[in-house]
Scaffold this active site. Structure first.
Site, PDB file in Angstrom:
ATOM      1  N   GLN A 232       4.207   0.690   2.159  1.00 16.43           N
ATOM      2  CA  GLN A 232       4.473  -0.559   2.857  1.00 16.43           C
ATOM      3  C   GLN A 232       5.636  -1.231   2.137  1.00 16.43           C
ATOM      4  OE1 GLN A 232       2.262  -2.308   5.644  1.00 16.43           O
ATOM      5  NE2 GLN A 232       2.791  -0.162   5.861  1.00 16.43           N
TER       6      GLN A 232
ATOM      7  N   ASP B 243       0.775  -1.238   0.000  1.00 19.13           N
ATOM      8  CA  ASP B 243       0.000   0.000   0.000  1.00 19.13           C
ATOM      9  C   ASP B 243       0.815   1.303   0.000  1.00 19.13           C
ATOM     10  OD1 ASP B 243      -1.306  -2.215   0.939  1.00 19.13           O
ATOM     11  OD2 ASP B 243      -2.087  -1.286   2.736  1.00 19.13           O
TER      12      ASP B 243
END
Ligand code: FRU
Length: 581
Positions: free
Chosen positions: A157, A141
């Site tokens: 992420q 993400d």
């Protein structure tokens, strides 16, 4: 005597120059240590896709550098790539790299090396050209998207030590044009409260939190044996962060272990957080980002509940002269499932979101490879600029199609509300910045059945635009293909109001299950269909009729698709291709 002295000096020289730069040890339990002077940027560890699990730490001045040991895969026999561990913060100091589970016959023993560069390739065949990819490692993400002083910041992420998911850390990249990104040092690393899961960032211009005027504050989930929300602040514009000593600011939720992905905005005189709790979104309010109180919950009995809800985001729009709010939330963890982000249109009174009665679920992107997107805080002119993760993970759980990285991000998109003829929908169009990446333009004249070369298509990075006017209800569409016989077939079926994307012969058939059936997208029926397709080596991002639909699918050709062919009886106009750079 002189000769004696000389030979003594020579011996001393030999002793110094022959002392290995890296001193290794290995005990009977498989604990490996490599001690060296940090005189290069990285220490590189031999790794492979199918190696064996190991726990990694660095020791400097008798203290562990990582607050939490990192999971790595060490090579067993072959070396596929080298894991880069940045030792530049300890330049000139003695550093020890520790790894567990090592045997003497492993490539690690005698194989770790110091280097100023990492083992990676920006030109590896499927690395995208005008989409963000991490230099090395895994990304999922986008996190903490914010704009400040002419710079678009994107955290993400990140697993810095593997091409698979793990060690969740916030990576960082910035861009001045929303297309070309520069990657910086990672900003948030796992700690005893947990791995650093998804979240958002705000610019605290009025110093409500007391970390300073204009401090950038990250609000994220700490995940370990449960989930809780934490904050960290940056006083250098988002390049380095300090974690708040009073974390977590929101403790574990008694309702569920799944309690994550806080997205925060300033709404109606307070900070408002949307955060997902299993299959609902909870809203919390705060005057200072440190103290939070529950405002309301939304989601019970409405929309799709096929799986856990993740990464909520709440945005205000204008529609028909009125203020409207849209809550979007990613759903399900199966990257092969089309329709991964559902949205609700309604009102937000500062505390509670109420959805208008619409035929839910409604979907933001109808492809299979878009996931966990979020919009920018502070984008100029109140624009809603959205970026999502390109989830190629299903294709990479054992052997990635890409070598040094896994993941990437979608193009930046601009969201607005428009009508599909029956009700409002959340429309995605390419952010205008995307068009600045256009290179050479070519006008194409295509005849049904003729396979035509796409100018510059051999580089695998282009936009192709086509506008079809259907004749009656007959299917029509186009094919992208290469000379190896690999192809993606896009078929509009006006009678059913759908578009099929068929990837069954798209190449690299190691993934037959994922591409066996076509991706079906619902397209509002119009007199004409304007297609803007962005192809970038391993992704096809298609926008139809200025926001009627967006469809993101990964493809894995063995050579780039550099030909286009149209079929069916629709009339065709405005066919253009643009090299993208
Ligand atoms: C979505 C997600 C988030 C979580 C993060 C962990 O892809 O599962 O819910 O915070 O990824 O990496």
């Amino acid at each position: 005597m002189t000769r004696y002295l000389l030979s003594l000096l020579f011996c001393a020289f030999l002793a110094v120059s022959c002392r290995p730069a890296i001193q290794e040890s290995l005990d009977a339990e498989g604990n490996y240590a490599a001690t060296f002077k940090a005189n290069k940027h990285y220490i590189l560890i031999p790794s492979s896709y199918t190696g064996k699990p190991s726990k990694m730490n660095l020791v400097v001045d008798a203290a562990n550098v990582f607050e939490f040991v990192q999971d790595v895969t060490v090579a067993k026999d072959t070396v596929d790539y080298w894991i880069p561990v940045d030792v530049s913060p300890y330049a000139g100091q003695e550093v020890t790299l520790r790894l567990t589970g090592v045997e003497e016959s492993d490539p690690v023993y005698g194989g770790v090396k110091l280097s100023d560069t990492i083992d990676m390739d920006y030109d590896e065949p499927l690395r995208m050209v005008y989409h963000f990819t991490p230099a090395f490692g895994w990304n999922n993400d986008p996190n903490g998207l914010f704009y400040k002083d002419g710079v678009w910041h994107m955290y993400f992420q990140h697993n810095p030590y593997s091409v698979f998911w793990g060690n969740m850390t916030w990576g960082h990249a910035t861009s001045e044009d929303l297309i070309h990104w520069t990657q910086h040092d990672n900003v948030l690393k796992p700690d005893p409260l947990g791995a650093i899961f998804s979240g958002s960032a705000v610019v605290d211009k009025d110093n409500t939190a007391g970390f300073g005027e204009d401090a950038v504050i990250a609000i994220y989930t700490s995940d370990r044996n449960g989930e809780r929300q934490s904050i960290a602040y940056s006083t250098d514009g988002g390049y380095t962060f300090t974690k708040y000593g009073g974390n977590p600011v929101l403790p574990d939720n008694p309702a569920s272990r799944d309690f994550r992905d806080p997205k925060v905005y300033w709404i109606g005189g307070q900070w408002v957080m949307a955060v997902s709790v299993r299959q609902v979104v909870e809203f919390y309010g705060s005057p200072d980002l440190r103290n939070w109180h529950l405002l309301s919950s939304f989601g019970e009995g409405i929309g799709s509940h096929r799986s856990v809800w993740e990464c909520p985001d709440l945005r205000k729009f204008e529609y028909g002269g009125k203020e409207k709010w849209v809550l979007f939330v990613t759903i399900g963890q199966d990257p092969n499932h089309a329709n991964n982000t559902q949205y609700f249109i309604g009102d937000f009174d500062g505390k509670r979101f109420t959805a208008d009665p619409l035929p839910y679920p409604l979907w933001l992107d109808q492809g299979v490879n878009q996931y966990a997107g979020q919009s920018y805080f502070n984008a100029p002119d109140d624009r809603t600029v959205f970026i999502a993760w390109l989830t190629s993970s299903a294709f990479s759980s054992t052997m990635p199609a890409t070598k040094y990285f896994t993941g990437g991000m979608t193009l930046p998109r601009e969201l607005s509300l428009k009508s599909n003829g029956r009700h409002p929908i959340l429309a995605s169009v390419p952010a205008p910045e995307v068009f600045a990446a256009r290179g050479k333009a070519s006008s194409l004249s295509l005849k049904a059945g003729d396979r035509t070369v796409i100018p510059g298509g051999a580089m695998g990075a282009y936009e192709i635009d086509l506008t079809f006017t259907p004749s009656g209800q007959d299917p029509f569409g186009f094919i992208l293909s290469n000379d190896a016989g690999e192809r993606v077939v896009y078929t509009f079926r006006p009678s059913e109001g759908v578009l099929l994307t068929d990837r069954s012969q798209s190449g690299l058939q190691a993934f037959p299950k994922e591409v066996a059936s076509p991706v079906v997208s619902v397209i509002p029926v119009r007199d004409y269909y304007k297609v803007q397709l962005f192809y970038d080596r391993m992704v096809s991002e298609m926008f139809v009729n200025d926001g009627d639909a967006v469809i993101t699918n990964c493809v894995y050709p063995s050579a780039y698709y550099d030909h286009v062919e149209v079929f069916g009886g629709a009339a065709l106009r405005d066919v253009m291709s643009y090299e993208m750079k």
